[in-house]
Design an enzyme around this catalytic site. Structure first.
Site, PDB file in Angstrom:
ATOM      1  N   THR A 210       3.707   0.016   2.881  1.00  0.00           N
ATOM      2  CA  THR A 210       4.023  -1.166   2.072  1.00  0.00           C
ATOM      3  C   THR A 210       5.340  -0.911   1.334  1.00  0.00           C
ATOM      4  OG1 THR A 210       3.123  -2.755   0.472  1.00  0.00           O
ATOM      5  CG2 THR A 210       2.577  -0.453   0.084  1.00  0.00           C
ATOM      6  N   ASN A 211       5.668  -1.709   0.336  1.00  0.00           N
ATOM      7  CA  ASN A 211       6.925  -1.518  -0.400  1.00  0.00           C
ATOM      8  C   ASN A 211       6.696  -1.791  -1.881  1.00  0.00           C
ATOM      9  OD1 ASN A 211       7.476  -4.457  -0.893  1.00  0.00           O
ATOM     10  ND2 ASN A 211       7.412  -4.442   1.345  1.00  0.00           N
ATOM     11  N   LYS A 212       7.747  -1.670  -2.670  1.00  0.00           N
ATOM     12  CA  LYS A 212       7.588  -1.695  -4.128  1.00  0.00           C
ATOM     13  C   LYS A 212       7.594  -3.105  -4.736  1.00  0.00           C
ATOM     14  CE  LYS A 212       9.976   1.660  -6.326  1.00  0.00           C
ATOM     15  NZ  LYS A 212      11.166   2.510  -6.541  1.00  0.00           N
TER      16      LYS A 212
END
Ligand code: CTP
Length: 403
Positions: A210-212
């Site tokens: 996933t990402n931030k």
């Protein structure tokens, strides 16, 4: 600037135990920048005093004592004509009945008849009373007249009974008030699709890539669309945020799910604002069972995830009239952003420099540059994400008007 700033809101309070929550609502509205005038019915005064409201709004709270005072002949008309919205919270079955039938036997019901702007009702009554055919018919009459309703909620009542009749909580009511104030704005009648959050690409049943992205900028855009009176479909990757009241939320997880939702919701939409951080790569295979340590360190092979904006560009004449993208860059911001503007066939691109500590993922502020196909650029100063969202929507309104 908040949508509440310089708005004049009348808050009618009737005789329900939920009247104590109206004080919290009056306080929240005042803190949000609204000028709040409170009118208590005689029954409300049995539960709560005008002084409570005066203390949180800093303004005189009105009761039926004023009905017979020196200013009586103009008070209700003055209040009803100058207000942007009359909120009646809590509204008892009795007041609901009076409003439906045009009765005017106290300052609140007289003022309701003098109102020129919208009315929003938050019913509060004991279990069974809201479902009663008499109440339902009154609700029906008022809805037919364009009166808005918030709730009631289901749950535990002060009487010990459980059912439908609890007043909507003040924080949520604030969202309903905001929604009602936005009606009739520049995006009225327009469907806008907004994406938000970071997609999640599973590796096995417990792990994912996933990402931030926190979703804050996308959620702020959805709120700004509602503030401008638009209809919002919020295609949301998982976040911890509460969606704005009035948004239709389509929850998604992966880039593929986001693509499916965006393509299907784009049909008939006026605009797409693609604020989500969508995965570019995903694991080529997803293990059915949890990968075990004893089997050694896995070699994860990645493949390209679908590019949602490229797929939207492929819709040709069926794509929304205006498509706005985002670019999160850590270097060569403007060069990278302008090439994305062209390759994704965007009408506007919001480029943000994620290397700055006060911009990008997670924080409440952002530093963005807006890019347009005619090479025009507009660099905005450090702003709250809600201010950035308002600016984006102001541009969206102009872009739609120019089509
Ligand atoms: N986007 C998309 N589908 C993807 C990746 C991104 O629709 N699979 C959208 C984003 O929502 C954003 C825009 O494309 O509006 C740019 O996203 P960004 O991640 O900055 O760029 P990428 O297309 O991933 O390009 P790069 O890898 O060069 O940064």
């Amino acid at each position: 600037m908040s949508i509440f700033t310089s708005k004049h809101i009348l808050l009618g309070v009737t005789g329900s135990i939920a009247a104590y929550k109206a004080a919290d609502l009056a306080s929240k509205l005042t803190q949000a920048g609204a000028q709040v005038d409170v009118i208590l019915t005689p029954a409300a005064e049995k539960f709560i005093t005008p002084l409570t409201f005066q203390s949180v709004t800093g303004r005189k709270a009105f009761t039926d004592a004023e009905l017979w005072g020196g200013e009586a002949h103009v008070l209700h008309v003055g209040l009803g004509h100058s207000a942007d919205l009359l909120v009646i919270a809590p509204c008892t079955a009795n007041t609901l009945g009076k409003l439906a039938h045009g009765l005017a036997d106290n300052l609140l019901t007289i003022t309701a008849l003098a109102m020129r702007s919208s009315i929003l009702i938050a019913p509060a009554m004991d279990a069974g009373m809201f479902e009663h055919p008499a109440t339902q018919e009154n609700v029906h009459i008022l809805c037919g007249r364009g009166v808005h309703f918030a709730g009631p909620d289901e749950g535990h009542m002060a009487s010990g009974l459980t059912g439908s009749g609890r007043m909507v909580e003040p924080a949520e009511l604030l969202g309903h008030i905001r929604l009602t104030l936005g009606f009739g704005g520049k995006l009225a009648g327009k469907k806008i699709v907004v994406t938000a959050g970071g997609t999640q690409e599973p590796l096995d049943p417990v792990r994912m890539l996933t990402n931030k992205s926190s979703g804050k900028q996308g959620y702020a855009v959805a709120q700004a669309v509602l503030d401008a009176g638009g209809t919002v479909v919020l295609v949301a990757a998982p976040t911890s945020l509460i969606p704005p009241v009035g948004a239709k939320v389509v929850p998604v997880r992966t880039a593929r799910e986001m693509q499916e939702a965006v393509l299907s919701e784009s049909v008939g939409a006026e605009a797409l604002v693609m604020a989500a951080a969508v995965a570019d790569f995903r694991p080529k295979t997803v293990a059915e069972n949890k990968l075990k340590k004893r089997d050694g360190i896995p070699q994860i092979e990645l493949e390209a995830a679908p590019d949602v904006l490229l797929a939207v560009a492929g819709l040709g004449s069926r794509k929304p009239r205006v498509v706005i993208g985002f670019a999160a860059e850590s270097r060569d911001l403007l060069e990278n952003a302008s090439s994305k503007l062209k390759s994704k066939k965007l009408d506007m691109l919001v480029a943000n420099d994620i290397s700055a500590p006060d911009a990008g993922f997670g924080v409440d502020t952002n530093r963005v540059t807006l890019l347009f196909p005619n090479a025009k650029e507009e660099t905005l100063p450090l702003m709250n994400k809600s201010e950035v969202a308002e600016t984006i929507i102001a541009h969206l309104v102009v872009l739609l008007e120019s089509r």
